[in-house]
Design a protein around this motif. Sequence first.
Motif, PDB file in Angstrom:
ATOM      1  N   ARG A  75       0.821  -1.220   0.000  1.00  0.00           N
ATOM      2  CA  ARG A  75       0.000   0.000   0.000  1.00  0.00           C
ATOM      3  C   ARG A  75       0.850   1.263   0.000  1.00  0.00           C
ATOM      4  NH1 ARG A  75      -4.412  -1.875  -1.576  1.00  0.00           N
ATOM      5  NH2 ARG A  75      -5.968  -2.679  -0.137  1.00  0.00           N
ATOM      6  N   LYS A  76       2.086   1.167   0.564  1.00  0.00           N
ATOM      7  CA  LYS A  76       2.912   2.383   0.668  1.00  0.00           C
ATOM      8  C   LYS A  76       4.379   1.985   0.835  1.00  0.00           C
ATOM      9  CE  LYS A  76       2.884   6.922   1.496  1.00  0.00           C
ATOM     10  NZ  LYS A  76       2.665   7.523   0.209  1.00  0.00           N
ATOM     11  N   VAL A  77       5.256   2.783   0.248  1.00  0.00           N
ATOM     12  CA  VAL A  77       6.695   2.639   0.502  1.00  0.00           C
ATOM     13  C   VAL A  77       7.178   3.981   1.035  1.00  0.00           C
ATOM     14  CG1 VAL A  77       8.970   2.189  -0.513  1.00  0.00           C
ATOM     15  CG2 VAL A  77       6.969   0.954  -1.373  1.00  0.00           C
ATOM     16  N   LYS A  78       7.896   3.941   2.178  1.00  0.00           N
ATOM     17  CA  LYS A  78       8.395   5.191   2.788  1.00  0.00           C
ATOM     18  C   LYS A  78       9.900   5.070   2.967  1.00  0.00           C
ATOM     19  CE  LYS A  78       5.610   5.257   6.497  1.00  0.00           C
ATOM     20  NZ  LYS A  78       4.799   5.697   7.629  1.00  0.00           N
ATOM     21  N   VAL A 105       8.094  -0.743   4.059  1.00  0.00           N
ATOM     22  CA  VAL A 105       7.053  -1.130   3.104  1.00  0.00           C
ATOM     23  C   VAL A 105       5.827  -1.556   3.901  1.00  0.00           C
ATOM     24  CG1 VAL A 105       6.453  -2.767   1.274  1.00  0.00           C
ATOM     25  CG2 VAL A 105       8.767  -1.826   1.379  1.00  0.00           C
ATOM     26  N   THR A 124       1.800  -2.940   4.010  1.00  0.00           N
ATOM     27  CA  THR A 124       0.938  -3.769   3.151  1.00  0.00           C
ATOM     28  C   THR A 124      -0.528  -3.691   3.572  1.00  0.00           C
ATOM     29  OG1 THR A 124       1.068  -5.770   4.475  1.00  0.00           O
ATOM     30  CG2 THR A 124       2.851  -5.410   2.886  1.00  0.00           C
ATOM     31  N   GLN A 147       4.402  -4.344   8.313  1.00  0.00           N
ATOM     32  CA  GLN A 147       5.455  -3.388   7.941  1.00  0.00           C
ATOM     33  C   GLN A 147       6.753  -4.155   7.793  1.00  0.00           C
ATOM     34  OE1 GLN A 147       6.231   0.030  10.261  1.00  0.00           O
ATOM     35  NE2 GLN A 147       4.093   0.604  10.505  1.00  0.00           N
ATOM     36  N   THR A 149       1.138   2.005  -9.825  1.00  0.00           N
ATOM     37  CA  THR A 149       2.092   2.828  -9.063  1.00  0.00           C
ATOM     38  C   THR A 149       1.469   3.598  -7.899  1.00  0.00           C
ATOM     39  OG1 THR A 149       1.689   4.617 -10.611  1.00  0.00           O
ATOM     40  CG2 THR A 149       3.600   3.229 -11.056  1.00  0.00           C
ATOM     41  N   PHE A 205       1.009   3.155  -4.900  1.00  0.00           N
ATOM     42  CA  PHE A 205       1.658   3.061  -3.587  1.00  0.00           C
ATOM     43  C   PHE A 205       3.033   3.731  -3.526  1.00  0.00           C
ATOM     44  CE2 PHE A 205       2.852  -0.453  -6.229  1.00  0.00           C
ATOM     45  CZ  PHE A 205       4.200  -0.580  -6.021  1.00  0.00           C
ATOM     46  N   ILE A 206       3.483   4.302  -4.629  1.00  0.00           N
ATOM     47  CA  ILE A 206       4.866   4.775  -4.661  1.00  0.00           C
ATOM     48  C   ILE A 206       4.967   6.267  -4.985  1.00  0.00           C
ATOM     49  CG2 ILE A 206       5.289   4.021  -7.082  1.00  0.00           C
ATOM     50  CD1 ILE A 206       7.753   3.618  -4.176  1.00  0.00           C
ATOM     51  N   LYS A 207       3.837   6.949  -4.897  1.00  0.00           N
ATOM     52  CA  LYS A 207       3.846   8.389  -5.197  1.00  0.00           C
ATOM     53  C   LYS A 207       4.750   9.118  -4.198  1.00  0.00           C
ATOM     54  CE  LYS A 207      -0.064   8.525  -8.079  1.00  0.00           C
ATOM     55  NZ  LYS A 207       0.097   7.355  -8.767  1.00  0.00           N
TER      56      LYS A 207
END
Length: 305
Positions: free
Chosen positions: A81-84, A92, A94, A99, A241, A243-245
Amino acid sequence: MMYDLIIVGGGPAGITAGIYAARQKLKILLITKAFTGQIARKAVAIENYPGFKSISGLDLIRKFENHLKKQKVEIKLDTVRKVKKAGIDFTVLTASRKQYQAKSVIIASGADPRPLEVLGEKKYIGKGVSYCVACDGPLYSGKEVIVIGGGNSGFEAARSLVNYVKKVYILESSSKIRADEINQKKAQKTGKVEVVTSARIKQIKGKDFVESVVYEDKQTKKTKVLNVRGVFVEIGSQPATAFIKGLVDFNKKDEIVVNHQTGETKTKGLFAAGDVGNLSFKQIVIAAGEGAKSALAVSNYLQNL
Ligand SMILES: Cc1cc2nc3c(=O)[nH]c(=O)nc-3n(C[C@H](O)[C@H](O)[C@H](O)COP(=O)(O)OP(=O)(O)OC[C@H]3O[C@@H](n4cnc5c(N)ncnc54)[C@H](O)[C@@H]3O)c2cc1C
């Protein structure tokens, strides 16, 4: 636990990245929604992957998956869902609220089918509207169906559908068909395919299931209706893409901009491989090659950290 590398995606790019990174003795986690990817949507056999004269998409991706599973790669079936990024490390997150931490990430999430975005499309997904002939074609045995999109994928879809259905209409919005001539000829030869050009889809209608498609003939401006039970959308793909904005740049097609030497994005340690990136050509062999390249580049990156 800190991984050396997290790979997002289990298509040709992600799987090949996993195989190559494992041989570099990295500690790897691969997260994927499924081991299918776009290959599974291929309606007819794949005939351009070296080593296999003709193989179904599902058989090829199973071989990839089995090869990966022989390597030292941890696998989670989940949706990212997200990469920080904080400092030099990545987190990462999900869909199942897990995490994971890593020193590097390869995004190999490929592309999703492009939706039509017309009235009725969302309502009838799974009730007559499909994006996968290989998956859903047999459900329409003896019925009349529409394929939307007159490119190679549209014609291949029609060629596969004629094995089950009574008739296939191919609706193309422009006045010219874009599919290769050989594909057009093979479809026409079946005697079950009718091609309609200059068709602007207006609405998909029905009760519990799809019953008709309304379109405008762009030449005559007349509204027409085709009574069909299935609508197969084959109008291309869009990079996955969401999740990678923030961490990467995108081009006009929403593809991730990468350094073509390494696959690295504008964020150090964050790489992208396969159809999700700004490649000129989208093919299995190219996605696999890009996966291999990015895994080797990750290994160099980690050695220089
Ligand atoms: C109908 C059709 C026919 C084709 N025919 C051919 C052909 O004959 N020959 C050829 O060479 N190429 C063909 N292609 C192109 C080929 O399929 C692609 O180039 C190739 O699959 C790209 O691989 P990829 O690994 O980059 O992405 P994909 O195959 O799209 O794989 C992406 C993976 O990432 C996963 N994923 C996506 N988002 C997330 C997320 N948020 N979290 C976790 N996992 C995620 C997906 O589940 C999937 O497993 C065809 C494509 C289509 C659609």
